[in-house]
Design a protein around this motif. Structure first.
Motif, PDB file in Angstrom:
ATOM      1  N   LYS A 127       0.838  -1.212   0.000  1.00 33.68           N
ATOM      2  CA  LYS A 127       0.000   0.000   0.000  1.00 33.68           C
ATOM      3  C   LYS A 127       0.869   1.258   0.000  1.00 33.68           C
ATOM      4  N   GLU A 128       1.940   1.240   0.759  1.00 39.46           N
ATOM      5  CA  GLU A 128       2.851   2.386   0.757  1.00 39.46           C
ATOM      6  C   GLU A 128       3.459   2.604  -0.622  1.00 39.46           C
ATOM      7  N   SER A 129       3.763   1.513  -1.326  1.00 44.33           N
ATOM      8  CA  SER A 129       4.350   1.633  -2.663  1.00 44.33           C
ATOM      9  C   SER A 129       3.370   2.265  -3.654  1.00 44.33           C
ATOM     10  N   LEU A 130       2.079   2.033  -3.437  1.00 44.98           N
ATOM     11  CA  LEU A 130       1.067   2.675  -4.279  1.00 44.98           C
ATOM     12  C   LEU A 130       1.209   4.194  -4.221  1.00 44.98           C
ATOM     13  N   TYR A 131       1.363   4.730  -3.021  1.00 43.82           N
ATOM     14  CA  TYR A 131       1.495   6.183  -2.882  1.00 43.82           C
ATOM     15  C   TYR A 131       2.854   6.679  -3.358  1.00 43.82           C
ATOM     16  N   GLU A 132       3.882   5.835  -3.229  1.00 41.20           N
ATOM     17  CA  GLU A 132       5.182   6.193  -3.808  1.00 41.20           C
ATOM     18  C   GLU A 132       5.038   6.389  -5.321  1.00 41.20           C
ATOM     19  N   GLY A 133       4.279   5.505  -5.960  1.00 39.79           N
ATOM     20  CA  GLY A 133       4.047   5.633  -7.387  1.00 39.79           C
ATOM     21  C   GLY A 133       3.202   6.837  -7.737  1.00 39.79           C
ATOM     22  N   ILE A 134       2.134   7.062  -6.980  1.00 47.26           N
ATOM     23  CA  ILE A 134       1.235   8.182  -7.273  1.00 47.26           C
ATOM     24  C   ILE A 134       1.978   9.514  -7.218  1.00 47.26           C
ATOM     25  N   ARG A 135       2.914   9.661  -6.287  1.00 50.52           N
ATOM     26  CA  ARG A 135       3.672  10.915  -6.180  1.00 50.52           C
ATOM     27  C   ARG A 135       4.439  11.245  -7.463  1.00 50.52           C
ATOM     28  N   GLU A 136       4.775  10.223  -8.234  1.00 53.46           N
ATOM     29  CA  GLU A 136       5.533  10.438  -9.472  1.00 53.46           C
ATOM     30  C   GLU A 136       4.632  10.682 -10.682  1.00 53.46           C
ATOM     31  N   PHE A 137       3.326  10.629 -10.485  1.00 50.21           N
ATOM     32  CA  PHE A 137       2.369  10.846 -11.572  1.00 50.21           C
ATOM     33  C   PHE A 137       2.100  12.347 -11.676  1.00 50.21           C
ATOM     34  N   ARG A 138       2.969  13.048 -12.426  1.00 48.46           N
ATOM     35  CA  ARG A 138       2.858  14.496 -12.542  1.00 48.46           C
ATOM     36  C   ARG A 138       3.494  14.961 -13.850  1.00 48.46           C
ATOM     37  N   ILE A 139       3.113  16.157 -14.232  1.00 49.26           N
ATOM     38  CA  ILE A 139       3.653  16.728 -15.463  1.00 49.26           C
ATOM     39  C   ILE A 139       5.175  16.798 -15.376  1.00 49.26           C
ATOM     40  N   GLY A 140       5.825  16.415 -16.473  1.00 49.89           N
ATOM     41  CA  GLY A 140       7.283  16.376 -16.518  1.00 49.89           C
ATOM     42  C   GLY A 140       7.828  14.981 -16.348  1.00 49.89           C
ATOM     43  N   ASN A 141       6.985  14.064 -15.877  1.00 48.34           N
ATOM     44  CA  ASN A 141       7.411  12.677 -15.676  1.00 48.34           C
ATOM     45  C   ASN A 141       6.830  11.763 -16.733  1.00 48.34           C
ATOM     46  N   ARG A 142       7.288  10.531 -16.701  1.00 52.06           N
ATOM     47  CA  ARG A 142       6.846   9.514 -17.644  1.00 52.06           C
ATOM     48  C   ARG A 142       6.418   8.254 -16.887  1.00 52.06           C
ATOM     49  N   VAL A 143       5.869   7.314 -17.633  1.00 52.56           N
ATOM     50  CA  VAL A 143       5.397   6.054 -17.050  1.00 52.56           C
ATOM     51  C   VAL A 143       6.499   5.387 -16.229  1.00 52.56           C
ATOM     52  N   GLY A 144       7.718   5.402 -16.735  1.00 53.30           N
ATOM     53  CA  GLY A 144       8.820   4.749 -16.052  1.00 53.30           C
ATOM     54  C   GLY A 144       9.131   5.320 -14.684  1.00 53.30           C
ATOM     55  N   ASP A 145       8.792   6.589 -14.459  1.00 49.96           N
ATOM     56  CA  ASP A 145       9.057   7.197 -13.157  1.00 49.96           C
ATOM     57  C   ASP A 145       8.148   6.609 -12.077  1.00 49.96           C
ATOM     58  N   VAL A 146       6.876   6.389 -12.409  1.00 47.06           N
ATOM     59  CA  VAL A 146       5.957   5.738 -11.484  1.00 47.06           C
ATOM     60  C   VAL A 146       6.399   4.296 -11.253  1.00 47.06           C
ATOM     61  N   ALA A 147       6.699   3.613 -12.353  1.00 53.07           N
ATOM     62  CA  ALA A 147       7.095   2.206 -12.275  1.00 53.07           C
ATOM     63  C   ALA A 147       8.346   2.022 -11.418  1.00 53.07           C
ATOM     64  N   TYR A 148       9.326   2.865 -11.626  1.00 50.92           N
ATOM     65  CA  TYR A 148      10.584   2.769 -10.882  1.00 50.92           C
ATOM     66  C   TYR A 148      10.354   2.976  -9.388  1.00 50.92           C
ATOM     67  N   ALA A 149       9.515   3.948  -9.045  1.00 49.58           N
ATOM     68  CA  ALA A 149       9.266   4.252  -7.634  1.00 49.58           C
ATOM     69  C   ALA A 149       8.657   3.049  -6.911  1.00 49.58           C
ATOM     70  N   ILE A 150       7.695   2.395  -7.558  1.00 50.08           N
ATOM     71  CA  ILE A 150       7.057   1.218  -6.951  1.00 50.08           C
ATOM     72  C   ILE A 150       8.043   0.064  -6.838  1.00 50.08           C
TER      73      ILE A 150
END
Length: 271
Positions: A127-150
């Motif tokens: 569950k914590e990793s879900l929010y780690e991923g959500i934090r990377e879902f923003r303008i300027g980032n890409r799919v890989g940034d969310v994926a990497y965080a999780i």
């Protein structure tokens, strides 16, 4: 092709997501030893229909039920059945709803009675990793940034990240572009754009990342039969930042859990 949503469409999607959120909240106090997943499936279908929506999974790709119910070593896509849940089980419930032409779709892994500490930690970290991923879902980032965080958050604690199953865009179809994997490299993949809506959903295993499938053609299990956890939120990109459309608030209210985990992603407080 990514399909951005207007502000009006995002508000419609919020309504669909909240139907799912409230359905999971209704189910939460019913999850106990002796209850079957078919009983929970019936409760969910009735609640969704009573609130002006259609079950999003029922009949989708010929799936036979309203909920995907995946206990213990089942990762996702488990089919509800008559087997009673037992003390110490975990159960991942994935629920979808279609209302006003748009889908809501998210998931939560519940404890059945008292769960062993090792499994409880798996749920917490996932569950914590879900929010780690959500934090990377923003303008300027890409799919890989969310994926990497999780991936980084879960693998550094020794867990296996499922590769074959991914999150996805969400809208008038249950599965839209882009795919949202839970593993990857920073700066890779499609760019995020204003107005896009995605389902971010880490599927994390206590042991190996490898999976297998039952002969029913649906149920996915861990290859080593160790437990798996699944948490999922629907998130819109609004003013360049992630905004939750779904919420675990109703689950927490039902279970007496206090949490502030969603506050940084909230535009408003829901009744």
């Amino acid at each position: 092709m990514i399909i951005p949503k207007t502000r009006e469409e995002i508000e419609i999607m919020r309504e669909s997501a909240l139907i799912v959120s409230k359905t999971l909240g209704v189910l939460a106090p019913e999850i106990k030893p002796g209850v079957t997943t078919l009983q929970l499936d019936k409760i969910a279908e009735e609640y969704i229909r009573d609130h002006g929506a259609q079950p999003g999974f029922l009949g989708l790709y010929d799936f036979p039920n309203s909920l995907c119910m995946s206990p213990n070593a089942q990762v996702v896509h488990g089919i509800p059945n008559d087997k009673p849940m037992e003390e110490g089980d975990i159960i991942s419930i994935d629920c979808g709803a279609l209302k006003n032409g748009f889908y809501g779709d998210h998931a939560y892994t519940f404890e059945v009675g008292e769960v062993d500490p090792e499994t409880r930690k798996l749920l917490q970290v996932t569950k914590e990793s879900l929010y780690e991923g959500i934090r990377e879902f923003r303008i300027g980032n890409r799919v890989g940034d969310v994926a990497y965080a999780i991936q980084k958050y879960t693998e550094q604690q020794g867990y296996g990240v499922v590769r074959e199953l991914v999150g996805h865009g969400l809208g008038r179809k249950m599965h839209e572009d882009p795919d949202m994997p839970n593993y990857g490299k920073r700066g890779r993949g499609k760019k995020f754009v204003e107005g896009m809506v995605v389902a971010i959903e880490p599927m994390i295993n206590l042991g190996t990342k490898r999976i297998k499938q039952l002969s029913d053609g649906w149920t996915i299990l861990t290859a080593d039969d160790q437990p798996s956890a699944h948490f999922e939120h629907n998130v819109a990109l609004v003013d360049g930042r992630p905004e939750l459309l779904s919420t675990f608030k109703y689950i927490y209210e039902a279970l007496g859990i206090k949490s502030t985990e969603e506050e940084e992603f909230r535009a408003e407080i829901y009744d």
